[in-house]
Design a protein around this motif. Structure first.
Motif, PDB file in Angstrom:
ATOM      1  N   ALA A   1       3.424  -5.337 -11.184  1.00  0.00           N
ATOM      2  CA  ALA A   1       2.776  -4.103 -10.735  1.00  0.00           C
ATOM      3  C   ALA A   1       1.835  -4.410  -9.575  1.00  0.00           C
ATOM      4  O   ALA A   1       0.643  -4.084  -9.586  1.00  0.00           O
TER       5      ALA A   1
ATOM      6  N   LYS B   1       0.824  -1.209   0.000  1.00  0.00           N
ATOM      7  CA  LYS B   1       0.000   0.000   0.000  1.00  0.00           C
ATOM      8  C   LYS B   1       0.861   1.263   0.000  1.00  0.00           C
ATOM      9  O   LYS B   1       0.446   2.302  -0.506  1.00  0.00           O
TER      10      LYS B   1
ATOM     11  N   GLU C   1       1.278  -3.240  -6.791  1.00  0.00           N
ATOM     12  CA  GLU C   1       0.567  -2.154  -6.117  1.00  0.00           C
ATOM     13  C   GLU C   1      -0.792  -1.876  -6.755  1.00  0.00           C
ATOM     14  O   GLU C   1      -1.656  -1.216  -6.158  1.00  0.00           O
ATOM     15  N   ASP C   2      -1.004  -2.392  -7.990  1.00  0.00           N
ATOM     16  CA  ASP C   2      -2.255  -2.133  -8.693  1.00  0.00           C
ATOM     17  C   ASP C   2      -3.323  -3.191  -8.438  1.00  0.00           C
ATOM     18  O   ASP C   2      -4.484  -3.005  -8.831  1.00  0.00           O
ATOM     19  N   ASP C   3      -2.964  -4.335  -7.850  1.00  0.00           N
ATOM     20  CA  ASP C   3      -3.975  -5.374  -7.605  1.00  0.00           C
ATOM     21  C   ASP C   3      -3.947  -5.847  -6.151  1.00  0.00           C
ATOM     22  O   ASP C   3      -4.051  -7.032  -5.857  1.00  0.00           O
TER      23      ASP C   3
ATOM     24  N   THR D   1       7.698   0.924  -9.043  1.00  0.00           N
ATOM     25  CA  THR D   1       6.646  -0.082  -9.183  1.00  0.00           C
ATOM     26  C   THR D   1       7.108  -1.384  -8.549  1.00  0.00           C
ATOM     27  O   THR D   1       8.304  -1.682  -8.523  1.00  0.00           O
TER      28      THR D   1
ATOM     29  N   ASP E   1       1.644   3.238  -3.175  1.00  0.00           N
ATOM     30  CA  ASP E   1       0.627   4.100  -3.764  1.00  0.00           C
ATOM     31  C   ASP E   1       0.752   5.530  -3.257  1.00  0.00           C
ATOM     32  O   ASP E   1      -0.028   6.396  -3.645  1.00  0.00           O
TER      33      ASP E   1
ATOM     34  N   ARG F   1       4.767   7.060  -6.140  1.00  0.00           N
ATOM     35  CA  ARG F   1       3.893   6.308  -7.041  1.00  0.00           C
ATOM     36  C   ARG F   1       4.343   6.392  -8.502  1.00  0.00           C
ATOM     37  O   ARG F   1       4.345   5.406  -9.227  1.00  0.00           O
TER      38      ARG F   1
END
Length: 344
Positions: free
Chosen positions: A230, A114, A232-234, A126, A117, A122
């Motif tokens: 990536a 988290k 942090e995106d899921d 990544t 982000d 951000r």
């Protein structure tokens, strides 16, 4: 690499003694042409793992690229420690091509994800992937819980009890967050143990993740670096026992630093550590010890009753200081008893 390119970060997580430092040493020796930086998070005030990695520094990962965050779980000190450290690594005169993060054995990876982000980093970084390490022999035997039989008996006696022990929750949170799981110490587990460990992990997984056996951290770096997950995106696809909580506590675990005099017999010290683990339920012991008449430091690494020791490098101009970090569940930490057992 241009300034607009995000720096990939690999988060390496795993329970105490799973082999995270060993894997990172292998990656340092086989960087695939990448300039690496490493952030090491220790549980306790003495940075043993960081010291081990610094002894392996070279032009691909110089000493100044190896940073330690000690005495604080990385997932609980994001604003104060983690973000500034990442920003400092990215601001180095020669920017790293890839950053490796070794979490402590008690850290939960999801709160750390988290942090990626945060607006401050951000756009510049990544999470290339989360690598979860699990000691195959220990998992097969159910030793990620302190007393599996007692937990099962308690659950059977009371239908209202459905929670796991703190150790198993940490283990499960780590593997559930992973993009790749490595079953370490495969040589000790054997095929039967590997099959059993794989079964335990697959039963917990909510998504398909590759599970690979590893011995002494030896694995093709191309399987570790360049996953492009990536992560942090899921984050939502990575369930945790602590979802919905603002933070988590580590009162279940504690550490004590034991300073020892010089020893004469490393094997005798190993036997004392084995007895300590057996009698006082110690999870992990690690550190360096001075041996009389030996110019090199004795590196001691113990997971439960399994103890390994080897001479790693000369003491040099520094003090010949014997110091061991002992980690256990909070109610098993008795500094006086631990010191007496190691000095006996």
């Amino acid at each position: 690499m241009t300034d607009l390119t995000k720096i990939p970060v690999t988060v390496i997580t795993g329970f105490l003694g799973a082999g995270k430092t060993t894997l990172i040493r292998h990656l340092m020796q086989n960087p695939q042409g990448k300039r690496l930086a490493i952030l090491v998070n220790e549980f306790g005030t003495v940075g043993v793992d960081g010291d081990i990695l610094k002894s392996c520094a070279d032009e691909n990962c110089p000493v100044e690229n190896i940073v330690e965050l000690a005495n604080g779980c990385i997932c609980c000190t994001v604003a104060d420690d983690f973000i500034p450290t990442i920003e400092a690594l990215m601001a180095m005169p020669v920017r790293p091509d890839h950053i490796l993060i070794e979490t402590s054995g008690l850290a939960l990876p999801k709160p750390l994800l988290k942090a990626f982000d945060w607006p401050a980093i951000r756009s510049r970084i990544t999470v290339d992937g989360v690598i979860g390490l699990a000691d195959a022999e220990a998992v097969a035997a159910g030793r990620f819980a302190p007393d599996v039989a007692a937990v099962d008996a308690q659950r059977a006696a009371d239908d209202s009890i459905d929670h796991e022990t703190p150790l198993s929750e940490v283990f499960e949170d780590q593997i559930l967050c992973a993009d790749l799981i490595l079953l370490t110490k495969a040589d000790l587990a054997g095929e039967v143990g590997l099959t059993a460990a794989r079964g335990v992990i697959e039963a917990e997984m909510s998504r398909k993740v590759a599970i690979l056996p590893v011995t002494d951290g030896r694995i093709d770096p191309r399987l570790i670096l360049g996953l492009n997950a990536a992560a942090e995106d899921d984050i939502a696809a990575r369930p945790s026992h602590h979802d919905g909580e603002d933070d988590h506590e580590h009162e279940d675990f504690d550490s004590v630093v034991i300073d020892l005099p010089e020893i004469t017999d490393p094997d005798d010290l190993a036997l004392r550590i084995q007895r300590l683990a057996r009698n006082q339920h110690i999870l992990r012991v690690k550190g360096h010890v001075a041996v009389t008449g030996k110019p090199m430091r004795l590196l001691v690494q113990a997971v439960g009753e399994r103890v390994r020791h080897q001479y790693d490098r000369p003491w040099g101009d520094g003090p010949r200081q014997s110091r061991l970090v002992v980690i256990a569940e909070h109610h098993h930490i008795d500094p006086a008893a631990i010191r007496a057992a190691l000095e006996a």
